[in-house]
Design an enzyme around this catalytic site. Structure first.
Site, PDB file in Angstrom:
ATOM      1  N   PRO A  39     -45.729  20.071  -9.876  1.00 54.34           N
ATOM      2  CA  PRO A  39     -46.949  19.370  -9.470  1.00 54.34           C
ATOM      3  C   PRO A  39     -46.679  18.225  -8.512  1.00 54.34           C
ATOM      4  O   PRO A  39     -45.940  17.313  -8.840  1.00 54.34           O
ATOM      5  CB  PRO A  39     -47.474  18.834 -10.812  1.00 54.34           C
ATOM      6  CG  PRO A  39     -46.247  18.643 -11.642  1.00 54.34           C
ATOM      7  CD  PRO A  39     -45.296  19.728 -11.237  1.00 54.34           C
ATOM      8  N   ASP A  85     -49.763  16.201 -10.585  1.00 54.29           N
ATOM      9  CA  ASP A  85     -49.229  15.112 -11.386  1.00 54.29           C
ATOM     10  C   ASP A  85     -50.118  13.906 -11.086  1.00 54.29           C
ATOM     11  O   ASP A  85     -50.133  13.416  -9.958  1.00 54.29           O
ATOM     12  CB  ASP A  85     -47.794  14.856 -10.914  1.00 54.29           C
ATOM     13  CG  ASP A  85     -46.993  14.061 -11.919  1.00 54.29           C
ATOM     14  OD1 ASP A  85     -47.509  13.767 -13.007  1.00 54.29           O
ATOM     15  OD2 ASP A  85     -45.841  13.729 -11.592  1.00 54.29           O
ATOM     16  N   TRP A 123     -42.809  11.273 -15.890  1.00 59.82           N
ATOM     17  CA  TRP A 123     -41.940  12.454 -15.912  1.00 59.82           C
ATOM     18  C   TRP A 123     -42.071  13.222 -17.219  1.00 59.82           C
ATOM     19  O   TRP A 123     -41.769  14.404 -17.286  1.00 59.82           O
ATOM     20  CB  TRP A 123     -40.479  12.062 -15.684  1.00 59.82           C
ATOM     21  CG  TRP A 123     -40.255  11.634 -14.271  1.00 59.82           C
ATOM     22  CD1 TRP A 123     -40.090  10.356 -13.816  1.00 59.82           C
ATOM     23  CD2 TRP A 123     -40.205  12.477 -13.116  1.00 59.82           C
ATOM     24  NE1 TRP A 123     -39.945  10.359 -12.460  1.00 59.82           N
ATOM     25  CE2 TRP A 123     -40.004  11.638 -11.999  1.00 59.82           C
ATOM     26  CE3 TRP A 123     -40.312  13.851 -12.927  1.00 59.82           C
ATOM     27  CZ2 TRP A 123     -39.903  12.140 -10.705  1.00 59.82           C
ATOM     28  CZ3 TRP A 123     -40.210  14.349 -11.642  1.00 59.82           C
ATOM     29  CH2 TRP A 123     -40.008  13.491 -10.550  1.00 59.82           C
ATOM     30  N   LYS A 146     -34.002  10.664   7.568  1.00 61.74           N
ATOM     31  CA  LYS A 146     -35.162  10.784   6.715  1.00 61.74           C
ATOM     32  C   LYS A 146     -36.419  10.440   7.541  1.00 61.74           C
ATOM     33  O   LYS A 146     -36.406   9.526   8.343  1.00 61.74           O
ATOM     34  CB  LYS A 146     -34.995   9.756   5.611  1.00 61.74           C
ATOM     35  CG  LYS A 146     -35.878   9.899   4.436  1.00 61.74           C
ATOM     36  CD  LYS A 146     -35.405   8.872   3.408  1.00 61.74           C
ATOM     37  CE  LYS A 146     -36.378   8.774   2.256  1.00 61.74           C
ATOM     38  NZ  LYS A 146     -35.811   7.943   1.197  1.00 61.74           N
ATOM     39  N   GLN A 179     -35.450  16.939  -7.127  1.00 58.87           N
ATOM     40  CA  GLN A 179     -35.959  17.248  -8.460  1.00 58.87           C
ATOM     41  C   GLN A 179     -34.854  17.590  -9.450  1.00 58.87           C
ATOM     42  O   GLN A 179     -35.129  17.869 -10.607  1.00 58.87           O
ATOM     43  CB  GLN A 179     -36.980  18.383  -8.394  1.00 58.87           C
ATOM     44  CG  GLN A 179     -38.206  18.018  -7.585  1.00 58.87           C
ATOM     45  CD  GLN A 179     -38.905  16.772  -8.080  1.00 58.87           C
ATOM     46  OE1 GLN A 179     -38.889  16.466  -9.276  1.00 58.87           O
ATOM     47  NE2 GLN A 179     -39.489  16.006  -7.170  1.00 58.87           N
ATOM     48  N   LYS A 195     -42.289   6.286   7.714  1.00 63.40           N
ATOM     49  CA  LYS A 195     -43.290   5.652   8.558  1.00 63.40           C
ATOM     50  C   LYS A 195     -42.686   4.494   9.341  1.00 63.40           C
ATOM     51  O   LYS A 195     -43.055   4.254  10.485  1.00 63.40           O
ATOM     52  CB  LYS A 195     -44.455   5.169   7.709  1.00 63.40           C
ATOM     53  CG  LYS A 195     -45.353   6.320   7.286  1.00 63.40           C
ATOM     54  CD  LYS A 195     -46.594   5.841   6.579  1.00 63.40           C
ATOM     55  CE  LYS A 195     -47.348   7.036   5.992  1.00 63.40           C
ATOM     56  NZ  LYS A 195     -47.802   6.803   4.639  1.00 63.40           N
ATOM     57  N   TRP A 243     -37.857  16.923 -11.960  1.00 63.98           N
ATOM     58  CA  TRP A 243     -38.578  17.937 -12.730  1.00 63.98           C
ATOM     59  C   TRP A 243     -37.658  18.986 -13.364  1.00 63.98           C
ATOM     60  O   TRP A 243     -37.942  19.490 -14.444  1.00 63.98           O
ATOM     61  CB  TRP A 243     -39.597  18.594 -11.806  1.00 63.98           C
ATOM     62  CG  TRP A 243     -40.669  19.352 -12.490  1.00 63.98           C
ATOM     63  CD1 TRP A 243     -41.501  18.896 -13.477  1.00 63.98           C
ATOM     64  CD2 TRP A 243     -41.053  20.697 -12.245  1.00 63.98           C
ATOM     65  NE1 TRP A 243     -42.379  19.873 -13.850  1.00 63.98           N
ATOM     66  CE2 TRP A 243     -42.140  20.992 -13.106  1.00 63.98           C
ATOM     67  CE3 TRP A 243     -40.607  21.687 -11.368  1.00 63.98           C
ATOM     68  CZ2 TRP A 243     -42.772  22.238 -13.107  1.00 63.98           C
ATOM     69  CZ3 TRP A 243     -41.245  22.925 -11.368  1.00 63.98           C
ATOM     70  CH2 TRP A 243     -42.301  23.195 -12.227  1.00 63.98           C
TER      71      TRP A 243
END
Length: 1062
Positions: free
Chosen positions: A46, A85, A519, A591, A554, A594, A558
């Site tokens: 999610p 989530d 989590w 990476k 993850q 912004k 997750w």
RNA sequence: GGGCCCGUAGCAUAGCUGGUGGUGCACCCGGCUGAUAACCGGGAGGUCGUGCGUUCGAAUCGCAUCGGGCCCA
């Protein structure tokens, strides 16, 4: 079938397809089609419902969609419920921001119920925004009914697991040091801490040893504010520590510092001189007691028994002695417990000192650094500034502190071995994602702090008796309602906090105020997605998941939280296979962020090139598990490939439509490749070849996809479109497309082209669902399934594969390349025919390929004859090269004459003579010289009009570019044809339209060459009903023409006039 | 500080069970063209991040080091 737009417009094609999917509810119909089949249980990781999706999120969902579309085509009934989530601090912080709040007090004043309501609204709104964005990417997951971590059902699944943890004795409540955000006033998980550089004081401090005046232990720290909480000093028992007499400005003092570090510490402290009095191992120091240098400022410090203890984590850095504050450090805390040190934590949840901190009371800890330094006074040995990585709250970006607090934990170490065993049973793609990366992470895992002191989250279902401290963990809402006699309208705070439960002791049980770490929510996704624990049938039939895929971040997220929860609840991993994908980075491999301004949004790519191009780019750019370096140039390249797919598709359509072509179908009216399967043995060789290629491709794609080598599968498809179909097959089959009569070769071409396109869209459908749908919808028969996504997957028609033919065709393509090279060397354009082309090779496979496909070779080479010569082609002559090293000694000053004679000699005769008699003569009359092999070497000499080029595979191609009248006539005829075709195109005529042509040639000889047969040839090729071709200077040509142009053909002026026949 | 991954021509990428470095894009030259703001051929362009080692031989194996990414401390 309809004609296709002459150039591919992603916007138009995709909008139309999306419209069709919406109008006809195609997604639902595809799902219905597979109902009742074997289930494929996918669980969507999610995304968090904040902000908009970025390229990485898009990549993630596109991988999922590509995999699932294929699984549906393979016939599986796919469980594809999307998930979101929706709890947690990020949303709280956003809402706090909107409301202008700065502390928990603001929230409580505002009202928890109202605050939670706003959080919920925020989550729901953003869920809908994101679903729409995913839909725009062509992602077919169930967004109508996604699982949501805020739902009652989902919350219950978390409760149920916590109850299992309690039953297994894995739920612990304890005083622990945790990462604490002083602004959010909550514990945060290790995974929620972000590190970046921060400037902090770096100080060396003297701790006065009890009862030894003027003698100090020297410690180093970057957090002066933790000194009020100091209770001990740690040393390494094996290090050597020095007792040093140090002199500064005439004053002497005794300092304890690790031996190797004395020099550097004293230099920082600006000591002028020192003497090492004695050295001791660290073990000798253990037990020494000392006073706090802050005893005057912090009265509570006077009550603490400070002492030196041994620890394993001390390093030979700074002073070799580590300041220990068990209330403010993880290692410190463990050491404190082990050594029986006091856990002193004079800092409140708001990050300010409490009354226990004496004069520092009320100060925010980091602001107190200066005050502490001031209070240290003469105990401060040295002060510098250090820039180091420091942790920050992931949401509000405040520097975190470590703080000993009361928290709830899952005892992961107790089930670690079981988790490691489960990791080994899961199929990981790539293999090292599980065996190395995840394994190592879990092997190091510690207790999992699951409690947060916040508002927007799943409430921890633990009720504690205010009288006897007994606790109860509720696994379901029904259970809680039973025990309390109350009805729970909404399981969130603050409603759930109002529920009390009578305790057996007569007291009242109240809920602990904490909520779960987010989590812990998503950890339950694999069973919550099928409604467990409320509904069990689906769970029992499906669980664990067949497949999940998420980014490498993850591993600690997750993949881990799910494995932990699942091991607690069911003693096994909740997934059978896991594809770990990479991160989306910018073109420099940095990476996307912004602040760098290097963010590329999926919408930006879609706006320029469309969804399918974005998808195909993301899937083909590199292996899923490598990081993706986004590159616009590569996107453009993929766009080109998609355009070519479109061109290849539309190329045969006008002819098929003109001829009313319909593919041969089965009795049910569906296309089942019947024609090619029945007739392929007798089909033209290039048809058989492309049928074989497509079938081989399908097999390769299948193999790649089994290993989730999505990049190989997609690259294979792209390469096939470009190399095999566009650059080769279409070129070969083109002449057959405009055969007038109802020729079997034309039928074969149509059926083959149809087969190629049908198979191609079938294989591409999971990756580029829109363009394949558009193509399929135009090609399908009325009885065929309505959508390409309803087709069954194919691994290719094995019976069509002909490896030998594929290899032979590779040889022909090498031949084709070599001919082009040789022609270029001979400056003979491909449009001009040549009389003879020879392949010289000793390689029987090459020879066999050329001879077996001779007609094709002749057509490609535009050569009247193509021949293979096994050893030496008789037209290759020899040129004699004088060897001066041999000539000089033999002929002395006659050498130059001999050299010249050899150069002029007929190399062929010379070589023959030498080979026959061992010697030969050059020159005439008085000047005849006898030469031997020592005086001459031979080099190949090509006839004047023959040009050679090497061909891969031990072969050389020779092209004779000499012209005779007939060849020249054809060359000019083709030049005329090309220009007339160009004029047809400018007139925008349709392929079946006839024209009338008038050509005047400013060269009588050429005009004569073109008369007769070639004139008929031109008429036929340009579809002219009449032609007037003559030398210019005679009667003026027809004045009226739709288009008249003057051309320069190889230096000859030709005026051509074209009119469409009325 | 630790774990895992990546580092090959201007850019992107293949090769990584060791045997003289391929491909695409961009660039230059030429060609083709009833798919045509497509297509084909040729050319130029590389210290395979760096160093050391193993080997007859290393982009490929080992060690170290530098740079990038994800994660952990």
């Amino acid at each position: 079938m309809k004609e296709a737009a002459s150039s591919y417009s992603a916007q138009d094609v995709e909008a139309e397809v999306r419209q069709y999917w919406d109008d006809e509810d195609v997604y639902r119909r595809v799902k219905t089609l597979r109902e009742g089949a074997t289930r494929f249980f996918f669980v969507d990781g999610p995304p968090y419902t904040t902000g908009h999706i970025h390229l990485g999120t898009a990549w993630n969902k596109i991988i999922k969609d590509a995999v699932l579309r294929r699984e549906r085509m393979r016939g599986f009934d796919v469980v594809d419920r999307a998930g979101y989530d929706m709890h947690g601090l990020p949303i709280e912080v956003r809402v706090e921001h909107e409301l202008g709040f700065t502390s928990k007090k603001d929230i409580e004043d505002y009202g928890i119920a109202e605050f939670v309501e706003r959080c919920k609204t925020f989550a729901l709104d953003h869920k809908d925004i994101m679903s729409e964005q995913f839909r725009q990417l062509g992602v077919w997951l169930d967004f109508e009914d996604p699982y949501q971590t805020v739902s009652e059902e989902f919350i219950e699944s978390a409760w149920w697991v916590l109850q299992r943890a309690e039953e297994k004795g894995l739920l612990e409540r304890g005083h622990r040091v945790v990462n604490w955000c002083p602004r959010c006033e909550t514990a945060i998980a290790d995974s929620e801490v972000e590190y970046w550089d921060e400037a902090d004081p770096s100080i060396f401090v003297k701790f006065p040893i009890s009862g030894r005046d003027g003698e100090f232990l020297v410690i180093w720290t970057t957090t002066p504010w933790t000194l009020p909480a100091n209770v001990g000093v740690a040393v390494d028992e094996t290090f050597t520590y020095a007792r040093v007499k140090a002199v500064r400005d005439g004053a002497e003092e005794i300092l304890w510092i690790a031996g190797d570090l004395v020099e550097s510490v004293l230099r920082k402290g600006r000591y002028q001189d020192y003497t090492v009095l004695e050295t001791h191992p660290g073990s000798d120091l253990v037990g020494i007691t000392y006073e706090s240098p802050l005893a005057a400022a912090v009265p509570a410090q006077k009550e603490i028994a400070h002492r030196v203890v041994a620890a394993g984590f001390v390093e030979m850095e700074n002073t070799g002695m580590v300041h220990i504050a068990p209330g403010h450090g993880w290692d410190d805390f463990l050491l404190g417990i082990a050594e029986g040190l006091e856990v002193f934590c004079p800092v409140g949840g708001d990050g300010r000192f409490t009354a226990d901190a004496g004069i520092f009371e009320g100060l925010a800890v980091r602001d107190a650094n200066e005050e502490v330094l001031g209070a240290l006074d003469e105990y401060l040995l040295a002060k510098e500034t250090i820039v180091h990585r420091y942790g920050h709250c992931w949401r509000c970006k405040m520097p975190i502190i470590y703080r000993a607090t009361e928290q709830w934990f899952i005892a992961i170490p107790a089930i670690k071995e079981e988790m490691l065993g489960e990791i080994a049973r899961v199929a990981w793609y790539p293999e090292w994602a599980g065996s190395a990366r995840f394994h190592d992470f879990v092997a190091d895992a510690r207790d999992w702090c699951i409690s947060r002191q916040r508002y927007w989250g799943t409430p921890i279902p633990v009720w504690v008796c205010d009288a006897c401290d007994a606790r109860r963990v509720f696994g379901t809402i029904a259970e809680l309602e039973d025990a309390s006699g109350a009805v729970l309208e909404d399981p969130h705070r603050p409603y759930v906090d109002e529920i009390t439960v009578p305790c057996a002791c007569g007291g009242t049980m109240r809920r602990v105020e904490d909520i779960f770490d987010v989590w812990f929510d998503s950890a339950n996704a694999s069973w919550a997605t099928v409604g467990f624990p409320r509904r069990r049938e689906e769970f029992e039939a499906l669980w664990p998941a067949d497949f999940i895929t998420e980014g490498q971040d993850q591993t600690r997220g997750w993949f881990y939280s799910q494995l932990g929860a699942s091991t607690i609840a069911f003693d096994r991993a909740p997934y059978r296979s896991v594809l770990m994908h990479g991160f989306a980075l910018d073109a420099e491999g940095r990476k996307m962020s912004k602040s760098f301004g290097n963010v590329v949004s999926p919408e930006e790519v879609v706006a320029k090139f469309g969804v399918d191009v974005l998808r195909l780019y993301l899937l083909s750019a590199n292996a899923p598990w490598d990081d993706l370096k986004f590159n616009w140039e590569s996107v453009t390249t993929v766009n080109r490939a998609v355009n070519i797919l479109w061109n290849v598709y539309r190329f045969p359509l006008p002819y098929m439509i003109l001829d009313g072509f319909a593919p041969e179908c089965g009795e049910n009216g569906r296309w089942e490749a019947g024609y090619v399967l029945a007739n392929h043995a007798s089909m033209p060789v290039e048809d058989r070849w492309i049928l074989s290629r497509i079938s081989s491709l399908a097999a390769a794609v299948e193999k790649d996809l089994q290993e989730y080598q999505l990049h190989r599968a997609t690259r294979g498809l792209i390469t096939c479109i470009l190399e095999d179909i566009s650059r080769w097959y279409v070129q070969l089959v083109r002449p057959r497309m405009w055969l007038e009569e109802d020729a079997p070769e034309k039928t074969s071409a149509y059926e083959t082209m149809y087969y190629v396109m049908r198979r191609l869209v079938q294989l591409l459908a999971p990756f580029t669902p829109h363009i394949t749908e558009a193509i399929y919808r135009n090609l399908r028969t009325d009885a065929d399934p309505a959508s390409v996504h309803m087709l069954d997957w194919t691994a290719g028609d094995g019976c069509l594969i002909d490896d030998a033919l594929e290899r032979a065709m590779d040889t022909v393509r090498a031949f084709d390349d070599a001919v082009a090279t040789a022609r270029q060397a001979g400056r003979r354009k491909l449009r001009w025919p040549v009389a003879q082309t020879v392949v010289v090779t000793g390689d029987e496979e090459v020879a066999g390929a050329i001879e077996g496909l001779r007609a094709l070779c002749e057509a490609r080479a535009n050569s009247r004859r193509v021949e293979v010569v096994r050893d030496r082609w008789e037209r290759i002559g020899w040129r004699a090269e004088p060897v001066m090293r041999g000539i000089g000694p033999s002929f002395g000053k006659e050498g130059p004459t001999v050299k010249a004679l050899i150069e002029q000699a007929d190399g062929n005769l010379l070589k023959a003579a030498l080979e026959e008699k061992g010697e030969a003569t050059v020159g005439e009359g008085d000047a005849v010289y006898t030469i031997t092999a020592a005086h001459v070497t031979f080099e190949e000499q090509l006839p004047a009009d023959v040009f050679a080029a090497p061909m891969s595979g031990n072969a050389t191609v020779y092209v004779d570019v000499a012209l005779d009248d007939d060849l020249e006539a054809e060359g000019y005829a083709r030049e005329v044809i090309r220009r007339l075709q160009e004029m047809r195109r400018q007139l925008d005529l349709r392929v079946e339209d006839f024209i009338t042509v008038d050509v005047s040639v400013d060269d009588a000889r050429v005009a004569a060459l073109l008369a007769g047969d070639w004139q008929d040839f031109i008429m036929q090729e340009v579809r002219a009903s009449s032609i007037s071709l003559r030398a210019s200077g005679g009667a003026a040509g027809a004045t009226a023409a739709d288009l008249r142009k003057e051309w320069d053909v190889e230096g000859i002026t030709m005026v051509m006039a074209v009119s469409a026949r009325q």
